[in-house]
Motif scaffolding. Sequence first.
Motif, PDB file in Angstrom:
ATOM      1  N   GLN A   1       0.823  -1.211   0.000  1.00  0.00           N
ATOM      2  CA  GLN A   1       0.000   0.000   0.000  1.00  0.00           C
ATOM      3  C   GLN A   1       0.859   1.263   0.000  1.00  0.00           C
ATOM      4  O   GLN A   1       0.646   2.168  -0.809  1.00  0.00           O
ATOM      5  CB  GLN A   1      -0.932   0.004   1.211  1.00  0.00           C
ATOM      6  CG  GLN A   1      -1.818   1.226   1.280  1.00  0.00           C
ATOM      7  CD  GLN A   1      -2.749   1.206   2.488  1.00  0.00           C
ATOM      8  OE1 GLN A   1      -2.702   0.302   3.310  1.00  0.00           O
ATOM      9  NE2 GLN A   1      -3.599   2.197   2.584  1.00  0.00           N
ATOM     10  N   THR A   2       1.830   1.324   0.880  1.00  0.00           N
ATOM     11  CA  THR A   2       2.682   2.510   0.990  1.00  0.00           C
ATOM     12  C   THR A   2       3.476   2.742  -0.290  1.00  0.00           C
ATOM     13  O   THR A   2       3.539   3.871  -0.796  1.00  0.00           O
ATOM     14  CB  THR A   2       3.640   2.373   2.183  1.00  0.00           C
ATOM     15  OG1 THR A   2       2.865   2.162   3.368  1.00  0.00           O
ATOM     16  CG2 THR A   2       4.492   3.604   2.338  1.00  0.00           C
TER      17      THR A   2
ATOM     18  N   CYS B   1       2.791   1.693  -3.338  1.00  0.00           N
ATOM     19  CA  CYS B   1       1.890   2.045  -4.423  1.00  0.00           C
ATOM     20  C   CYS B   1       1.450   3.506  -4.315  1.00  0.00           C
ATOM     21  O   CYS B   1       1.519   4.257  -5.288  1.00  0.00           O
ATOM     22  CB  CYS B   1       0.673   1.121  -4.418  1.00  0.00           C
ATOM     23  SG  CYS B   1      -0.474   1.461  -5.773  1.00  0.00           S
ATOM     24  N   ILE B   2       1.023   3.907  -3.142  1.00  0.00           N
ATOM     25  CA  ILE B   2       0.562   5.290  -2.955  1.00  0.00           C
ATOM     26  C   ILE B   2       1.696   6.278  -3.193  1.00  0.00           C
ATOM     27  O   ILE B   2       1.532   7.277  -3.902  1.00  0.00           O
ATOM     28  CB  ILE B   2      -0.052   5.477  -1.556  1.00  0.00           C
ATOM     29  CG1 ILE B   2      -1.383   4.724  -1.470  1.00  0.00           C
ATOM     30  CG2 ILE B   2      -0.258   6.955  -1.242  1.00  0.00           C
ATOM     31  CD1 ILE B   2      -1.989   4.688  -0.087  1.00  0.00           C
TER      32      ILE B   2
ATOM     33  N   TYR C   1       2.695   6.005  -7.190  1.00  0.00           N
ATOM     34  CA  TYR C   1       1.695   6.377  -8.192  1.00  0.00           C
ATOM     35  C   TYR C   1       1.086   7.754  -7.959  1.00  0.00           C
ATOM     36  O   TYR C   1       0.726   8.439  -8.914  1.00  0.00           O
ATOM     37  CB  TYR C   1       0.611   5.302  -8.246  1.00  0.00           C
ATOM     38  CG  TYR C   1      -0.226   5.365  -9.489  1.00  0.00           C
ATOM     39  CD1 TYR C   1       0.336   5.146 -10.751  1.00  0.00           C
ATOM     40  CD2 TYR C   1      -1.582   5.629  -9.421  1.00  0.00           C
ATOM     41  CE1 TYR C   1      -0.432   5.196 -11.890  1.00  0.00           C
ATOM     42  CE2 TYR C   1      -2.364   5.674 -10.570  1.00  0.00           C
ATOM     43  CZ  TYR C   1      -1.786   5.458 -11.794  1.00  0.00           C
ATOM     44  OH  TYR C   1      -2.547   5.507 -12.930  1.00  0.00           O
ATOM     45  N   PHE C   2       0.967   8.153  -6.700  1.00  0.00           N
ATOM     46  CA  PHE C   2       0.290   9.418  -6.423  1.00  0.00           C
ATOM     47  C   PHE C   2       1.222  10.564  -6.054  1.00  0.00           C
ATOM     48  O   PHE C   2       0.825  11.717  -6.135  1.00  0.00           O
ATOM     49  CB  PHE C   2      -0.751   9.232  -5.316  1.00  0.00           C
ATOM     50  CG  PHE C   2      -1.884   8.351  -5.715  1.00  0.00           C
ATOM     51  CD1 PHE C   2      -2.819   8.778  -6.637  1.00  0.00           C
ATOM     52  CD2 PHE C   2      -2.010   7.084  -5.185  1.00  0.00           C
ATOM     53  CE1 PHE C   2      -3.869   7.965  -7.021  1.00  0.00           C
ATOM     54  CE2 PHE C   2      -3.053   6.263  -5.556  1.00  0.00           C
ATOM     55  CZ  PHE C   2      -3.989   6.701  -6.478  1.00  0.00           C
ATOM     56  N   CYS C   3       2.448  10.267  -5.628  1.00  0.00           N
ATOM     57  CA  CYS C   3       3.339  11.333  -5.161  1.00  0.00           C
ATOM     58  C   CYS C   3       4.618  11.461  -5.984  1.00  0.00           C
ATOM     59  O   CYS C   3       4.935  12.546  -6.472  1.00  0.00           O
ATOM     60  CB  CYS C   3       3.706  11.103  -3.694  1.00  0.00           C
ATOM     61  SG  CYS C   3       2.283  11.043  -2.600  1.00  0.00           S
TER      62      CYS C   3
ATOM     63  N   TRP D   1      -4.266  -4.434  -2.501  1.00  0.00           N
ATOM     64  CA  TRP D   1      -3.190  -3.524  -2.901  1.00  0.00           C
ATOM     65  C   TRP D   1      -2.277  -4.137  -3.952  1.00  0.00           C
ATOM     66  O   TRP D   1      -1.650  -3.418  -4.728  1.00  0.00           O
ATOM     67  CB  TRP D   1      -2.425  -3.014  -1.684  1.00  0.00           C
ATOM     68  CG  TRP D   1      -3.219  -1.918  -1.053  1.00  0.00           C
ATOM     69  CD1 TRP D   1      -4.033  -2.012   0.032  1.00  0.00           C
ATOM     70  CD2 TRP D   1      -3.342  -0.581  -1.539  1.00  0.00           C
ATOM     71  NE1 TRP D   1      -4.643  -0.813   0.261  1.00  0.00           N
ATOM     72  CE2 TRP D   1      -4.243   0.100  -0.684  1.00  0.00           C
ATOM     73  CE3 TRP D   1      -2.788   0.125  -2.590  1.00  0.00           C
ATOM     74  CZ2 TRP D   1      -4.597   1.427  -0.856  1.00  0.00           C
ATOM     75  CZ3 TRP D   1      -3.131   1.459  -2.767  1.00  0.00           C
ATOM     76  CH2 TRP D   1      -4.023   2.096  -1.912  1.00  0.00           C
TER      77      TRP D   1
ATOM     78  N   SER E   1      -1.832  -2.059  -7.253  1.00  0.00           N
ATOM     79  CA  SER E   1      -0.460  -1.805  -7.710  1.00  0.00           C
ATOM     80  C   SER E   1      -0.263  -2.306  -9.135  1.00  0.00           C
ATOM     81  O   SER E   1       0.433  -1.671  -9.935  1.00  0.00           O
ATOM     82  CB  SER E   1       0.554  -2.485  -6.786  1.00  0.00           C
ATOM     83  OG  SER E   1       0.481  -1.955  -5.487  1.00  0.00           O
TER      84      SER E   1
END
Length: 112
Positions: A2-3, A5-6, A9-11, A40, A44
């Motif tokens: 989760q960490t 991927c976030i 992909y988002f940051c 996740w 991912s």
Amino acid sequence: AQTTCIASYFCLHWERNLQELVEPLSRACVVGNECGDIEWSIFSGVALISASLVSGRHLFELEEEACTLCKDIALYSSHEHSLRICLPLWQGTLNLLAAGREALVLTGDAMD
């Protein structure tokens, strides 16, 4: 999973080239599977296909990976929303591989 991927992909795409994010997203997919975090792992995988498609990854390799991911997602009825995101990415890849077809028309093998 989760960490990673976030973060990827988002940051991190704001600071790094998308090609640099393919490896962390791929690793997040594998780690999610190994730890039993299917949600996740799937997310991912979808993020990986999306990032790979716009980062210039080889289309034949990407098409195989998208096909496999869509078939894997289809096994989990609770992740139908992820399949709805992944199928157009797979079909877009198939369309880009078929030089004579309209690349933006989302009909064909993956969508049928």
